[in-house]
Structure formats: structure tokens, C-alpha cells
Design an enzyme around this catalytic site. Sequence first.
Site, PDB file in Angstrom:
ATOM      1  N   ARG A 196     -18.770  21.130  37.491  1.00  0.00           N
ATOM      2  CA  ARG A 196     -18.900  22.402  36.767  1.00  0.00           C
ATOM      3  C   ARG A 196     -19.961  23.273  37.432  1.00  0.00           C
ATOM      4  NH1 ARG A 196     -22.000  22.490  32.689  1.00  0.00           N
ATOM      5  NH2 ARG A 196     -21.298  20.569  31.721  1.00  0.00           N
ATOM      6  N   TYR A 225      -8.774  49.093  33.651  1.00  0.00           N
ATOM      7  CA  TYR A 225      -7.808  48.003  33.430  1.00  0.00           C
ATOM      8  C   TYR A 225      -7.815  47.679  31.939  1.00  0.00           C
ATOM      9  CZ  TYR A 225      -5.730  43.358  33.629  1.00  0.00           C
ATOM     10  OH  TYR A 225      -4.932  42.260  33.419  1.00  0.00           O
ATOM     11  N   ASP A 269     -14.430  47.116  40.375  1.00  0.00           N
ATOM     12  CA  ASP A 269     -13.239  46.270  40.393  1.00  0.00           C
ATOM     13  C   ASP A 269     -12.375  46.755  41.556  1.00  0.00           C
ATOM     14  OD1 ASP A 269     -10.731  45.109  40.045  1.00  0.00           O
ATOM     15  OD2 ASP A 269     -10.782  45.229  37.862  1.00  0.00           O
ATOM     16  N   LYS A 316      -4.355  38.249  42.388  1.00  0.00           N
ATOM     17  CA  LYS A 316      -3.475  39.264  42.965  1.00  0.00           C
ATOM     18  C   LYS A 316      -3.414  39.103  44.486  1.00  0.00           C
ATOM     19  CE  LYS A 316      -3.546  40.333  38.623  1.00  0.00           C
ATOM     20  NZ  LYS A 316      -4.386  41.373  38.056  1.00  0.00           N
TER      21      LYS A 316
HETATM   22  C1  LIG Z   1      -5.184  41.479  36.883  1.00  0.00           C
HETATM   23  C2  LIG Z   1      -6.365  42.354  36.889  1.00  0.00           C
HETATM   24  C3  LIG Z   1      -7.550  41.961  36.257  1.00  0.00           C
HETATM   25  C4  LIG Z   1      -7.649  40.674  35.437  1.00  0.00           C
HETATM   26  O1  LIG Z   1      -7.537  39.546  36.211  1.00  0.00           O
HETATM   27  P1  LIG Z   1      -6.944  38.135  35.719  1.00  0.00           P
HETATM   28  O2  LIG Z   1      -7.023  37.294  36.927  1.00  0.00           O
HETATM   29  O3  LIG Z   1      -5.538  38.406  35.230  1.00  0.00           O
HETATM   30  O4  LIG Z   1      -7.805  37.663  34.601  1.00  0.00           O
HETATM   31  C5  LIG Z   1      -8.638  42.806  36.337  1.00  0.00           C
HETATM   32  N1  LIG Z   1      -8.591  43.976  37.014  1.00  0.00           N
HETATM   33  C6  LIG Z   1      -7.456  44.380  37.629  1.00  0.00           C
HETATM   34  C7  LIG Z   1      -7.471  45.685  38.346  1.00  0.00           C
HETATM   35  C8  LIG Z   1      -6.321  43.594  37.594  1.00  0.00           C
HETATM   36  O5  LIG Z   1      -5.199  44.004  38.194  1.00  0.00           O
END
Ligand SMILES: *Cc1c(COP(=O)(O)O)cnc(C)c1O
Length: 386
Positions: free
Chosen positions: A61, A113, A185, A210
Site C-alpha cells: 500500500r 469534467y 487536468d 485514457k
Molecule cells: C475520465 C476523466 C477523468 C476521470 O478519470 P477516471 O480514471 O475515470 O476516474 C477526469 N478527467 C477527465 C478529463 C477525464 O476524461
Amino acid sequence: MGDSAQAAHATLALMKIETRAVHAGRHIDPATGAVTPPIHLSTTFERAPDGGYPTGFSYSRDGNPNRLMLEKCLADLEGGKEALVFSSGLAVATAIIQGLEPGDHIIAPDDVYWALRQVIHGIFGKWGLDTTFVDMTDAEPVRAALRPNTRLIWLETPSNPLMKITDLSAIAALARQTKAITVCDGTFATPILQRPLDHGIDMVTHSTTKYISGHSDVVGGVLVTRYDNYLFERCRRSQNFGGSVPSPFDCWLTLRGVETLPYRMRAHSENALRIARCLQEHPAVEAVYYPGLPGHGGHEIAALQMSGFSGMLSFQVRGGREAAMAAAARCRLFIRATSLGGPHSFIEHRASIEGPKTRTPQNLLRVSIGLEHPDDLMADLNQALG
Ligand SMILES: *Cc1c(COP(=O)(O)O)cnc(C)c1O
């Protein structure tokens, strides 16, 4: 690590991002000579006679070799000091918000988001955080929203789903005069196309689910910092004691994805630009949102701070919600699914995913352009749009 391996790592810092994507954070396994890292499933690590932990690992962890490799690699690609990888993108956002004090003020984009709003209001509503959502295509509304207790400025560029662009250097300059930490982000851009830390942003986060892992088969997130700061330290603690850690296999899969990231981003960007141009000419399409198009409001800033425009675009279909839903339903090659950044192209009616409070236009379809041939993708969109 042998002398030659050490020398190779010393010069890696001077090498191009394609090379670093393959080598950064990795080493040949000293026990076996394995070129591809083994997956370390052990939850616990042996102590030395003096009670210390000679390898630096004690319990999985707190830290694990596969996690450390991925963290080192992603910190390198972003040009950051250190990275923490989490079990999802939203786990990163949750740890950041949790690091704030009750009563702190957050500035976030009005089209942030959508699930981040759920984190701020749904999970932390009782913490009495104050949040102002502003249009971040211009620095002025951000300046106007600043308060003495502003501690976090959240940026997302390109944004979801309208691909709005925020000027990273302008917001970083504003924040430097305050006590606020900037977090970008960068999920849609990845460190291949945009490096917010180079523009003075304090920390970058990605949903590695992604493009970074890139194959729609692992959920994860990362936070990279440019320098030591209290919020990053609180995220580390929140992870160690809150437990939102990725599994060794998740880290291994993600790191494998990173090896091809620079080439994938190039192909995603090329395909998306071609499709954006075709859609712009299509009679059934009202508007196309892609920062690579000169007509896009953020194109000039995007061209300055990005080296490519990524594979995400959205468009509005003439005829409203029903026409958009019908077009998505007629697609044969585009898969009708949420998420993005994988080899398969996805199409999605965003407003119905985001629910009744959405600000997304009802006739908007968001597409994640995959790695198929753009001619086949465009033929599918043409038949779907009729
Ligand atoms: C998918 C996404 C998230 C969240 O991520 P997860 O891995 O699904 O928790 C945050 N910001 C953006 C721009 C995203 O496309």
C-alpha cells in the site's frame, strides 16, 4: 544497476520524449535479466537484520516496484519532480480536494469534467468548501474570482466536451501572486502534446485510463508535481492511509501503454484533424469543436502550448437531440460507449451521460478518434449522418 545502465540513465534526461517513454523509470531486472519488468505481486517485503528496508519497499500500500517505475516514468515525461499514481483519475481529484481545509475557496472551469462537480459537491459538500466556476478561455474571470482564501485553481485544457482552451501561462502568472496552487487536468492532451509544468503550472493530473494506458483496459490516475508542496504531501498521505492505490498489474499495463504513447498521440491527432475538417463541410453538421481547426476560439493558444491537438472532438448535429441520438445509433464502426483514448473510436451523446443538470448541448456528439484508418472512420460518420 550496473555502471553502463547508470550512464545510460544519466543521458536519458537529454533524450527525446519517444526515447524516454520507452526507457524512463525502467531497468533490467537484476535477478533475471528480464527486459520487460516482472510484475511484483508480493504485498510485503523483507526487513534487514538492522530492521531497515534495504530496497525501500515495506508494504505494497505504501509502495511497490511496478508503481514506482510508472511514477518515475510519468514524472519524467511531464518534466516534474515527482509523481503519484492512483487507482483512478477521480481518486486523484478526491485526494486533492481532501487536502484542502474546510472553508477554502476553489476556482474551477465552468465546463469542468462533470464528475469533478460530484466530488466537490457530492462528497465534500459537508466540508464547506466554496467553489466558483468560471469561463477559463480568458484569464480575466479567473482574476475576478480570486479571494484571499483561494487555495486551488483547477484547470482542464482542452476541456470536456467543448474542447475549450485555457492559456496555461496566463493562469500560472495570476496564481503566482496568490496562495493558490494550480492543478491542470491534462487528460485530453497527455504529456506528449502539452506539458503544463513547463508553463508554470504547479501540478498536473491525468486519468491514465485514457490515452496514457491507451487500450481501454485499465483504470488509473496520476498526479505530477513540479516541486514539493503541502497539497502534494497530503495527497501522498491520503493515498497511503486512504488506500486508493493501483494494483501492480494495473501499473504494469499502464507502463506498457506508455511505450507507444508518443506514436499513438501523433496518429490520434492526424486522424482527428482530418475528420474535423470533413465534418466541418458536412451539411448535417451545425458546428465542430476541435482546437486544431483555425476557426476554433482557442486555436491560437492551443497552437502555442500544444504540439498536436489530440484525438478528441465534438460536433453538433442539425435537428436537435433526436437527430444526434439517431446518428450515434446508426454508427457501425464507431462504438457507442463512454470514455476515450483507446485504439477503437467511440461516439457518445454526452448530455444523456451527464444527466439532467448537464450544460452540454443536447445535439452534441463527442467522439474519441481511435487508431483505425481515417477513411473508414469518415465513411462511417457519413453514412450515420445520412
Ligand atoms: C475520465 C476523466 C477523468 C476521470 O478519470 P477516471 O480514471 O475515470 O476516474 C477526469 N478527467 C477527465 C478529463 C477525464 O476524461
